[in-house]
Design an enzyme around this catalytic site. Structure first.
Site, mmCIF file in Angstrom:
data_model
loop_
_atom_site.group_PDB
_atom_site.id
_atom_site.type_symbol
_atom_site.label_atom_id
_atom_site.label_comp_id
_atom_site.label_asym_id
_atom_site.label_seq_id
_atom_site.Cartn_x
_atom_site.Cartn_y
_atom_site.Cartn_z
ATOM 1 N N CYS A 136 0.818 -1.226 0.000
ATOM 2 C CA CYS A 136 0.000 0.000 0.000
ATOM 3 C C CYS A 136 0.849 1.271 0.000
ATOM 4 C CB CYS A 136 -0.927 0.003 1.214
ATOM 5 S SG CYS A 136 -1.984 -1.432 1.226
ATOM 6 N N HIS A 189 -4.142 7.110 1.299
ATOM 7 C CA HIS A 189 -4.331 5.751 0.780
ATOM 8 C C HIS A 189 -5.752 5.304 1.124
ATOM 9 C CE1 HIS A 189 -3.951 1.549 0.059
ATOM 10 N NE2 HIS A 189 -3.919 1.215 1.342
ATOM 11 N N ASN A 208 -10.018 -1.014 -2.075
ATOM 12 C CA ASN A 208 -8.588 -0.779 -1.868
ATOM 13 C C ASN A 208 -7.821 -1.331 -3.070
ATOM 14 O OD1 ASN A 208 -5.936 -0.721 -1.026
ATOM 15 N ND2 ASN A 208 -6.300 -1.669 0.963
#
Ligand code: UT7
Length: 343
Positions: A121, A270, A300
């Site tokens: 990530c 994020h 995500n």
């Protein structure tokens, strides 16, 4: 020393929309829209069809970013590819992207270096740090940085895997990082990692210490157990550390640049969980209108979340020339990072 700035952004998501209800009706997962939406803010995500890999998604995003930067693809000096779902174990996806972009074609092929970044990530911010270093040191004029993920192929889309599989989606975001003598651009990036939590969010697939590294059956066919095949996550620990580290990362950027939170015009966090980002925004007392989200539509997308958010925000007018933008990420490793840009 020259500055490095983001000269172009681009993104691509596959056309197939998978809603929370589709996870139940099409994949048979024992879940509800309310459970997923209440805990994560996700309403739908995109899944690529079989036959499409991360380098394919990356090509579209890259072409978009290169056009937005107003350069020719052969002006690129380097490719950085951030992903946790590479096309293959090796080589990295950067070389597949190079070839698919047509850089190796024609009378004047450009065999630019291509490097993969494996920081999940935080991959985009690790990549941005590398791109900035290559540009400000004078080694490159234009670096293509892509974050692309094809999670759907590697999710346990069953009730057993629902805690993880309901969170992730496929997509790609790209930026071109270019040299400029103007007083603008990436003012700083700050990265961190804490390997004590390496196995709290991981997808092992194999263990290279073992012989064979993937167990084989009597016919010599590899047998991967579900715990190794699919991503494993201790969600509560990830959540807690994400909030803490993301708050600290924002504060560190401000401290290092000697600016205040109110000087930042836009926060691109994020997109792992809307609730994580709401906690961070709440703890830092950030006004809602300064924090952009798109997790509702894409879930995500790991290394792709921030570049997709930048590209969308530019296109919908929320991100404009002259703004001060903060980007923050946290994820598997644990790894984290932040960056501040004068757009
Ligand atoms: O990029 C970084 C990557 N990841 C993250 O940032 C994720 C951080 N963590 C989280 O966002 C949260 O931990 C989750 C949203 C993943 C999970 O929320 P939670 O409140 O920690 O739920 P839980 O894992 O403790 O599960 C609670 C219950 C369990 O049932 P039992 O054991 O209480 O009967 C789960 O089986 O909810 C169940 N559950 C679900 N139910 C319906 C888990 N996933 C689902 C689901 N639908 N999709």
């Amino acid at each position: 020393m020259q500055n490095a700035y983001i000269s172009g952004t681009g993104f691509y998501v596959p056309p197939r929309v998978v809603t929370n209800d589709d996870l139940r009706t099409q994949y048979g997962i024992d879940t509800t829209h309310d459970w997923i939406h209440k805990r994560t803010g996700i309403e739908s995500r995109r899944f690529a069809d079989e036959g499409i890999g991360s380098s394919d998604l990356a090509v579209h995003a890259s072409v978009d970013a290169i056009a937005a930067a107003g350069i020719d693809k052969k002006d690129l000096d380097m490719i950085l590819f951030a992903t946790l779902s590479p096309d293959h174990c090796f080589p990295g996806s950067g070389v597949f992207l190079q070839q698919k972009l047509g850089l190796c074609d024609g009378d004047s092929p450009k065999f630019v270096p291509a490097m993969d970044i494996r920081n999940q990530c935080s991959g985009f911010l690790y990549g941005l740090t590398t791109a900035r270093a290559m540009v400000t040191s004078g080694q490159c004029k234009h670096v293509l940085l892509v974050g692309a993920e094809t999670h759907s192929a590697a999710l346990d889309l069953s009730t057993r895997g629902r805690t993880v599989s309901s969170l992730f989606g496929d997509g790609a975001g790209a930026v071109v990082v270019s040299a400029t003598t103007e007083d603008r651009g990436i003012r700083g990036t700050w990265l961190g990692a804490d390997g004590r939590f390496a196995l709290n969010l991981c997808q092992k697939v194999w263990d290279i210490k073992k012989r064979p590294f993937i167990p084989m059956n009597a016919e010599g066919v590899g047998q991967v157990t579900p715990e190794n095949a699919w991503a494993q996550m201790d969600g509560k620990i990830v959540f807690k550390h994400a909030v803490e580290k993301m708050c600290l990362a924002v504060m560190q950027s401000c401290w290092e640049l000697q600016i205040e939170l109110k000087d930042i015009d836009l926060f691109c966090f994020h997109q792992a969980n809307m609730r994580i980002n709401q906690y961070v925004a709440q703890q830092l007392n950030l006004p809602d209108e300064k924090v952009v989200h798109n997790i509702q539509r894409y879930g995500n997308t790991t290394a792709a979340t921030i570049p997709i958010l930048l590209a969308e925000s530019e296109r919908n007018g929320k991100l404009k020339r002259g703004m001060k933008v903060a980007m923050v990420a946290f994820g598997s490793g644990f790894t984290w990072g932040s960056a501040v840009c004068d757009w």
